[in-house]
Write a protein that holds these residues in place. Sequence first.
Motif, short mmCIF file in Angstrom:
data_model
loop_
_atom_site.label_atom_id
_atom_site.label_comp_id
_atom_site.label_asym_id
_atom_site.label_seq_id
_atom_site.Cartn_x
_atom_site.Cartn_y
_atom_site.Cartn_z
N GLY A 245 0.82 -1.21 0.00
CA GLY A 245 0.00 0.00 0.00
C GLY A 245 0.85 1.26 0.00
N GLY A 246 1.92 1.26 0.80
CA GLY A 246 2.80 2.42 0.85
C GLY A 246 3.47 2.71 -0.47
N VAL A 247 3.97 1.68 -1.13
CA VAL A 247 4.63 1.87 -2.42
C VAL A 247 3.63 2.37 -3.46
CG1 VAL A 247 5.74 0.66 -4.33
CG2 VAL A 247 6.45 0.19 -1.99
N LEU A 252 1.42 6.58 -6.92
CA LEU A 252 0.26 7.04 -7.68
C LEU A 252 -0.24 8.42 -7.26
CD1 LEU A 252 -1.77 3.69 -7.77
CD2 LEU A 252 -0.24 4.62 -9.53
N ILE A 253 0.11 8.87 -6.05
CA ILE A 253 -0.48 10.11 -5.55
C ILE A 253 -0.01 11.34 -6.30
CG2 ILE A 253 1.31 10.60 -3.82
CD1 ILE A 253 -2.51 11.06 -3.41
N GLY A 254 1.19 11.27 -6.90
CA GLY A 254 1.74 12.46 -7.55
C GLY A 254 0.85 12.99 -8.66
N ARG A 255 0.35 12.10 -9.52
CA ARG A 255 -0.52 12.54 -10.60
C ARG A 255 -1.80 13.17 -10.06
NH1 ARG A 255 -0.43 11.56 -15.94
NH2 ARG A 255 1.26 10.06 -15.65
N LEU A 256 -2.34 12.59 -8.97
CA LEU A 256 -3.55 13.17 -8.38
C LEU A 256 -3.28 14.54 -7.79
CD1 LEU A 256 -5.06 10.01 -6.62
CD2 LEU A 256 -5.95 11.21 -8.63
N ILE A 257 -2.09 14.71 -7.18
CA ILE A 257 -1.74 16.03 -6.64
C ILE A 257 -1.74 17.07 -7.75
CG2 ILE A 257 0.16 17.37 -5.65
CD1 ILE A 257 0.91 14.89 -4.02
N ASP A 258 -1.18 16.71 -8.91
CA ASP A 258 -1.07 17.66 -10.01
C ASP A 258 -2.40 17.93 -10.70
OD1 ASP A 258 1.68 18.16 -9.75
OD2 ASP A 258 2.20 16.37 -10.88
N THR A 259 -3.34 17.01 -10.61
CA THR A 259 -4.61 17.18 -11.32
C THR A 259 -5.75 17.58 -10.40
OG1 THR A 259 -5.01 14.79 -11.15
CG2 THR A 259 -3.98 15.59 -13.17
N LEU A 266 -5.60 16.11 0.95
CA LEU A 266 -5.03 15.95 2.29
C LEU A 266 -6.08 15.54 3.33
CD1 LEU A 266 -2.23 16.12 3.53
CD2 LEU A 266 -2.67 18.52 4.05
N PRO A 267 -7.23 16.22 3.45
CA PRO A 267 -8.24 15.75 4.42
C PRO A 267 -8.75 14.35 4.10
CG PRO A 267 -8.68 18.02 3.75
CD PRO A 267 -7.65 17.49 2.82
N LEU A 268 -8.88 14.03 2.80
CA LEU A 268 -9.36 12.70 2.41
C LEU A 268 -8.39 11.62 2.87
CD1 LEU A 268 -11.27 10.84 0.85
CD2 LEU A 268 -9.95 11.36 -1.21
N LEU A 269 -7.09 11.85 2.68
CA LEU A 269 -6.08 10.87 3.12
C LEU A 269 -6.11 10.69 4.63
CD1 LEU A 269 -3.14 11.99 0.80
CD2 LEU A 269 -4.46 9.87 0.62
N ALA A 270 -6.28 11.80 5.36
CA ALA A 270 -6.37 11.70 6.82
C ALA A 270 -7.59 10.89 7.24
CB ALA A 270 -6.41 13.10 7.44
N CYS A 271 -8.69 11.04 6.51
CA CYS A 271 -9.91 10.26 6.82
C CYS A 271 -9.73 8.78 6.49
CB CYS A 271 -11.10 10.83 6.06
SG CYS A 271 -11.70 12.42 6.70
N VAL A 272 -9.00 8.47 5.42
CA VAL A 272 -8.72 7.07 5.09
C VAL A 272 -7.90 6.42 6.21
CG1 VAL A 272 -7.51 5.52 3.50
CG2 VAL A 272 -8.91 7.41 2.61
N LEU A 273 -6.92 7.14 6.73
CA LEU A 273 -6.15 6.63 7.86
C LEU A 273 -7.06 6.41 9.07
CD1 LEU A 273 -2.77 8.61 7.82
CD2 LEU A 273 -3.06 6.14 7.70
N TRP A 296 -4.00 1.76 5.00
CA TRP A 296 -3.18 2.46 5.99
C TRP A 296 -1.83 2.83 5.37
CZ3 TRP A 296 -1.77 -0.56 11.11
CH2 TRP A 296 -0.83 0.16 11.86
N GLY A 297 -1.16 1.85 4.77
CA GLY A 297 0.13 2.13 4.15
C GLY A 297 0.00 3.12 3.01
N ALA A 298 -1.04 2.95 2.17
CA ALA A 298 -1.21 3.84 1.02
C ALA A 298 -1.46 5.28 1.45
CB ALA A 298 -2.36 3.33 0.15
#
Length: 394
Positions: A245-247, A252-259, A266-273, A296-298
């Motif tokens: 998940g971490g790898v 994959l997150i970089g493309r989403l950050i740019d688009t 950021l809030p979505l990732l915190a909610c997934v955790l 969790w890892g992702a």
Amino acid sequence: MMRRVWPLVVAAAALGIDAYVLAGVLPQIADSLATTVGAIGLGVTAFTAAYALAGTTLAKRATRGSTKGALLLSLGLFNVANLITALAPGLTVFLASRVLAGAGAGVLTAVATAAAAAMVGAEHRGRAMALVTFGLSAGTVAGVPIGMLIGEHIDWRWTMALVVAIGVVALGALALPGKDIPAIPSEAGTGAASIAASPQLIWGILLAFVLGTTSLGLYTYLLPMASDRGLGPWGFALIWAWGVGGVLGSLLIGRLIDTVGSRQLLPLLACVLLASFAAVAFLSHPWAWLAAALSWGAAGWASVPALQDALTRNRPQATTTIVAFQMAAMYLGSAAGSAAGTALLGAGLPAAQLPRGALAVQVVAVALAVVVAVLGRSRSGPRPSSPGAPPAVA
């Protein structure tokens, strides 16, 4: 264009191994150096402290000259320090080498991340920064288990040789002629002053600490938590699910950050955790734990470049300073989370109860992520874009 970033990714992989592998071979090192596991454990503390101190005080100064020179110097120090660790005849030399390795790693992480962002156009900035985090996560996920196997079946000194070998490959790739790296924009004044002057940066650094405490700190106890829930035989699979998940998350997150934009993510990732911790806190089915470990890892690793972008997208001249403080806070948070877990277990708390504590702390992380996103909106204009490209929404 992204190919230019890969030497920095390899360097980050060496750092990812070095930051965590020693914890898995402490008994072997203690036997070899004729001392206690507790004394060797100070090496982990020394590395983390030097990482935080050097990154926040020296990284910005290192980039005042040549960016390539700063990378070669910090990576060279990191490699030499790890070579000294591998050859250490006693505890004193071992601890001193861990201080030097931490100092090199602290400067290297900040400069490499800022350099990656400077090597690409603004429309690829998130992907470039995420690739460095991918190197860290890949080194931790793949390199640490391999290093531990080497330490257990051959010798811990060869574990350190693995770190040095990967670092030397990165050093050689960076030193090749034609591998020029653009200058990193630099702000005036001191790094600490720029952090203190911005509410968003203050809350963002605090968020990095809290995420380190929950995500990385709790991961330390994944195996005993699973064992307490009757999932001991699934321990290896859970470790690998977290790692995969971490790898994937950092890749994959970089493309989403740019688009999509880091402030939205950021809030979505915190909610997934938060949801992942809730699953391991209240569920006992192995497949639920595997899904939770994967997410969790992702989310944990993806939040690193997402936070970096959220804090630096509109402050490119302060990238080195901000990343240095953010990563220092994350590693200090990881150490604090691990220490809190040890204290709670020592007081008699069952390991299965640790996720509930992390769940409570993660609620704070969700609130902080929202604050950072909202404060970022107040100072964001159109997303920087390359010439001829339409501006993206931050």
